[in-house]
Design an enzyme around this catalytic site. Structure first.
Site, mmCIF file in Angstrom:
data_model
loop_
_atom_site.group_PDB
_atom_site.id
_atom_site.type_symbol
_atom_site.label_atom_id
_atom_site.label_comp_id
_atom_site.label_asym_id
_atom_site.label_seq_id
_atom_site.Cartn_x
_atom_site.Cartn_y
_atom_site.Cartn_z
ATOM 1 C CB CYS A 2 19.100 47.085 57.328
ATOM 2 S SG CYS A 2 19.087 46.800 55.708
ATOM 3 N NE ARG A 27 22.364 49.907 61.500
ATOM 4 C CZ ARG A 27 23.937 49.706 61.413
ATOM 5 N NH1 ARG A 27 24.842 50.553 62.159
ATOM 6 N NH2 ARG A 27 24.368 48.518 60.828
ATOM 7 C CD1 TRP A 73 21.749 50.692 52.103
ATOM 8 C CD2 TRP A 73 20.733 52.777 52.518
ATOM 9 N NE1 TRP A 73 22.189 51.874 51.406
ATOM 10 C CE2 TRP A 73 21.536 53.041 51.346
ATOM 11 C CE3 TRP A 73 19.693 53.848 52.812
ATOM 12 C CZ2 TRP A 73 21.775 54.295 51.021
ATOM 13 C CZ3 TRP A 73 19.923 54.919 52.409
ATOM 14 C CH2 TRP A 73 20.959 55.245 51.382
ATOM 15 C CG ASN A 99 22.612 45.480 58.494
ATOM 16 O OD1 ASN A 99 22.758 45.644 57.203
ATOM 17 N ND2 ASN A 99 23.398 45.796 59.267
ATOM 18 N N GLY A 100 22.519 42.701 55.976
ATOM 19 C CA GLY A 100 23.862 42.377 55.534
ATOM 20 C C GLY A 100 23.384 41.788 53.978
ATOM 21 C CD GLU A 485 34.973 65.255 46.098
ATOM 22 O OE1 GLU A 485 34.400 65.940 45.350
ATOM 23 O OE2 GLU A 485 34.573 65.012 47.176
ATOM 24 C CE LYS A 489 33.292 66.557 50.141
ATOM 25 N NZ LYS A 489 32.635 66.271 48.737
ATOM 26 C CD GLU A 492 30.337 69.870 49.888
ATOM 27 O OE1 GLU A 492 29.309 70.069 49.761
ATOM 28 O OE2 GLU A 492 31.156 68.807 49.562
ATOM 29 C CG HIS A 508 48.638 78.162 30.751
ATOM 30 N ND1 HIS A 508 49.407 78.467 29.771
ATOM 31 C CD2 HIS A 508 48.834 76.810 31.077
ATOM 32 C CE1 HIS A 508 50.032 77.481 29.466
ATOM 33 N NE2 HIS A 508 49.857 76.307 30.156
ATOM 34 C CE LYS A 607 24.642 62.700 51.466
ATOM 35 N NZ LYS A 607 26.101 62.948 50.945
HETATM 36 C C1 AGP Z 1 29.091 66.686 47.574
HETATM 37 O O1 AGP Z 1 29.943 66.829 48.711
HETATM 38 C C2 AGP Z 1 28.006 67.552 47.549
HETATM 39 N N1 AGP Z 1 27.273 67.296 48.665
HETATM 40 C C3 AGP Z 1 27.304 67.904 46.197
HETATM 41 O O2 AGP Z 1 27.998 68.347 45.368
HETATM 42 C C4 AGP Z 1 26.592 66.445 45.747
HETATM 43 O O3 AGP Z 1 27.936 65.736 45.212
HETATM 44 C C5 AGP Z 1 25.950 66.815 44.332
HETATM 45 O O4 AGP Z 1 24.823 67.729 44.781
HETATM 46 C C6 AGP Z 1 25.530 65.515 43.503
HETATM 47 O O5 AGP Z 1 24.323 64.674 44.472
HETATM 48 P P1 AGP Z 1 24.158 63.368 43.847
HETATM 49 O O6 AGP Z 1 25.443 62.385 43.986
HETATM 50 O O7 AGP Z 1 23.163 62.809 44.930
HETATM 51 O O8 AGP Z 1 23.537 63.709 42.848
#
Ligand code: AGP
Length: 612
Positions: A2, A27, A73, A99-100, A485, A489, A492, A508, A607
């Site tokens: 927060c 935050r 938060w 905050n905490g 993963e 990364k 994206e 394969h 996001k």
């Molecule tokens: C991950 O780096 C991406 N931003 C994206 O794949 C994300 O994980 C996905 O959109 C799911 O989002 P969420 O965890 O908020 O549901």
């Protein structure tokens, strides 16, 4: 996390507090509030952003030269007006922002209820401000002494600012585990979770240390130790950083800051949920669906993107530790393929934002079919968190970078605790193994801290990928999801095409892709699959592929075959994703920076994907 602000001086406090809160919204931003002293203490607070608070107040702004503010938060209780800070004590004499996480707030709340106190929110903060009032009444002491004595009864983390209508020229602040900075102006004093709220007013700051408190008055600032009440000779720093760099904690991007926050976010996610001596996991959300978990014929895990990868780690964990069949589903596929699902099923929905449309739709469908839904979210009070029958929050704090990093490792941490809980409950996980995993899990944050020192080395290594058009990430067992993963990364944030694959699956077909141009990142920590991975690396090298490998300390075979290695600490197989993921996050980050990409807000991405 927060954001906290405070002002004591000669100027109008309201605009200073509002401006300061806006600078701290990175935050946390689910609710906001301020308290001002203008002959009496007046609180204005609401769910929503600081701008919503400002709009709601309109011109009804009291004149005051003393005040505190908070942008929340949520950790205890959903975002709503009653849970917003500041919180007042029962008699309204004290107001506080915090905050905490107060771990023993339940016990303290029971004590206060017995003493006749009533509560109007779900927060641990309201318990603390009433404890301070209770101590002040009992001990008949000044505000600063009441704060100090009360904090000596508290277990947990806090950064607080407290005002009293009985002592209108005083603000008392204190910190343990959460940051607090004091700004020293000309006849005016500032408080902030960092220096951004008051950077344009003063660059003279005191960083409170853990276990310290300060009393701000019109006569000046005195810093003391909470435990002993002894004075502290605080160091005054002259800040050189600019506004934006402080919001990012001095890091160039939020993503890098969040990668480096992982030791803390994993500690916060474990906090209060694991007894490392007995290995026993205690999570109210899981206990509330205990019977459903014990009767489950299978467990479905649903998510998207990185959250889906966390779910895949969860599959390995649950089947390994709890011996229950698991299926991991892309939410967007699950919701439309007319799946077979019913009351015997438990569905785990993983989502950092808690707002992903496909995941939300999928769990609504699962609920209609009678399944029990458990949500793992990072945003308290989010739609998925509210739609699920039960859940557990990842206490990773706001994740601003679009590419998920600390949320992923926090999700995997919750999945580990969940698998341990089920295994303990159904007898498939022995007490000895529980203790072994629990004690190693407690060591993981420290091991990540040690790995973060590899950042410069990985930055150098990342130059090898900058010109690449493609890349392969390979892993086996628990680290197959890590390979996926790692590839996501890189894709994206650097826009390099990358694929994650089970290492043995290369033969394969995909092995045809390998030539001198193709960098292959192989995740090969010490563990059950290591010997198999050695032969996979040999297959790749035979085709002249360029191998970058993530290996455990002292592994010679893979090192001898690799063009570059990243050495990480050893750990248990089932916990290795928490370590192996981190160098891949750093690798992708540095490649993207070298390619001049917008790391925190990559093209085409959002996001939170709240549309289909
Ligand atoms: C991950 O780096 C991406 N931003 C994206 O794949 C994300 O994980 C996905 O959109 C799911 O989002 P969420 O965890 O908020 O549901």
């Amino acid at each position: 996390m927060c954001g906290i602000v405070g002002y004591l001086g000669t100027r109008d406090a309201f605009p200073i507090l509002i401006q300061g809160l806006k600078r701290l919204e990175y935050r946390g931003y689910d609710s906001a509030g301020i308290a001002l002293y203008n002959g009496h203490l007046e609180i204005h607070k609401c769910k929503g952003k600081v701008a919503d608070l400002e709009a709601r107040m309109g011109s009804n702004v009291p004149q005051a030269t003393l005040g505190i503010g908070h942008t929340r938060w949520a950790t205890h209780g959903p975002p709503n007006d009653p849970n917003a800070h500041p919180h007042a004590s029962n008699r309204g004499r004290l107001v506080m922002v915090h905050n905490g996480i107060i771990e023993n707030f339940t016990a303290l709340k029971e004590l206060l209820i017995k003493a006749g106190y009533t509560f109007h929110s779900d927060t641990d903060t309201e318990v603390l401000v009433n404890l301070i009032e209770y101590v002040q009444d009992k001990q008949e002491v000044s505000l600063d002494q009441a704060v100090r004595l009360a904090l000596n009864e508290v277990v947990g983390a806090y950064a607080i600012a407290v005002l009293s209508s009985d002592e209108p020229g005083v603000m008392v602040v204190a910190r343990l585990g959460s940051p607090l900075v004091l700004g020293l102006g000309n006849n005016e004093y500032f408080v902030g979770s960092d220096a951004t709220p008051f950077l344009d007013s003063t660059k003279k700051v005191i960083y409170l240390e853990d276990g310290e408190m300060a009393v701000l008055s019109r006569q000046g600032v005195s810093v003391r130790q909470i435990a002993s009440d002894l004075p502290v000779n605080a160091v005054i720093h002259q800040l050189k950083m600019d506004l934006e760099s402080i919001e990012k904690g001095g890091y160039e991007h939020f993503m890098l800051k969040e990668i480096f926050e992982q030791p803390k976010s994993i500690r916060d996610t474990i906090r209060g949920r694991l007894n490392s001596k007995s290995g026993v996991v205690k999570m109210a959300g899981l206990e509330s669906i205990h019977d459903a978990l014990m009767e489950a014929q299978r467990i479905l895990i649903i998510g998207c993107g990185t959250s889906w990868h966390a779910g895949l780690v969860g599959e390995y964990l649950i089947e390994d530790l709890a011996r229950i069949p698991v299926e991991v589903e892309y939410a967007s596929e699950f919701r439309y393929r007319n799946p077979v699902i019913g009351p015997k099923d438990v569905v785990i929905a993983i989502s950092q934002s808690g707002e992903t449309a496909d995941t939300l739709a999928a769990i609504k469908m699962a609920k209609q079919a009678g399944a029990t839904v458990f949500g793992i979210c990072n945003v308290v009070g989010s739609s998925i968190a509210r739609e699920a029958h039960a859940g557990a929050y990842t206490h990773a704090g706001p994740e601003i970078g679009v590419a998920s990093t600390k949320a992923f490792t926090a999700q995997v941490t919750v999945m580990t605790l969940l698998a341990m809980y089920i295994g303990q409950s159904n007898g498939h996980l022995s007490a000895e193994r529980c203790v072994e995993i629990a004690q190693e899990l407690e060591r993981i944050p420290g091991k990540i801290e040690s790995m973060l020192h590899l950042d410069a080395e990985i930055k150098t290594l990342s130059a090898q990928l900058v010109e690449s058009s493609n890349a392969l990430f390979l892993g086996r067992g628990y680290n197959f999801p890590v390979a996926l993963e790692g590839a996501l990364k890189l894709k994206e944030i650097s826009y390099i095409h990358a694929e994650g694959y089970p290492a043995a699956e290369m033969k394969h077909g995909p092995i045809a892709l390998i030539d001198e141009q193709m960098p292959i990142v192989i995740v090969a920590p010490r563990g059950d699959m290591y010997e198999k991975l050695v032969s996979n690396v040999q297959e790749v090298k035979a085709r002249k592929g360029r191998v970058i490998s993530v290996i455990g300390h002292g592994e010679m075979e893979v090192r001898a075959l690799s063009d570059a290695v990243i050495e990480i600490p050893d750990t248990l197989d089932c916990l290795s994703p928490l370590l192996t993921t981190v160098p891949l996050q750093l690798l992708s980050y540095h490649v993207a920076v070298l390619r001049g990409c917008n790391v925190d807000q990559p093209r085409n991405l959002a996001k939170s994907v709240t549309v289909e």
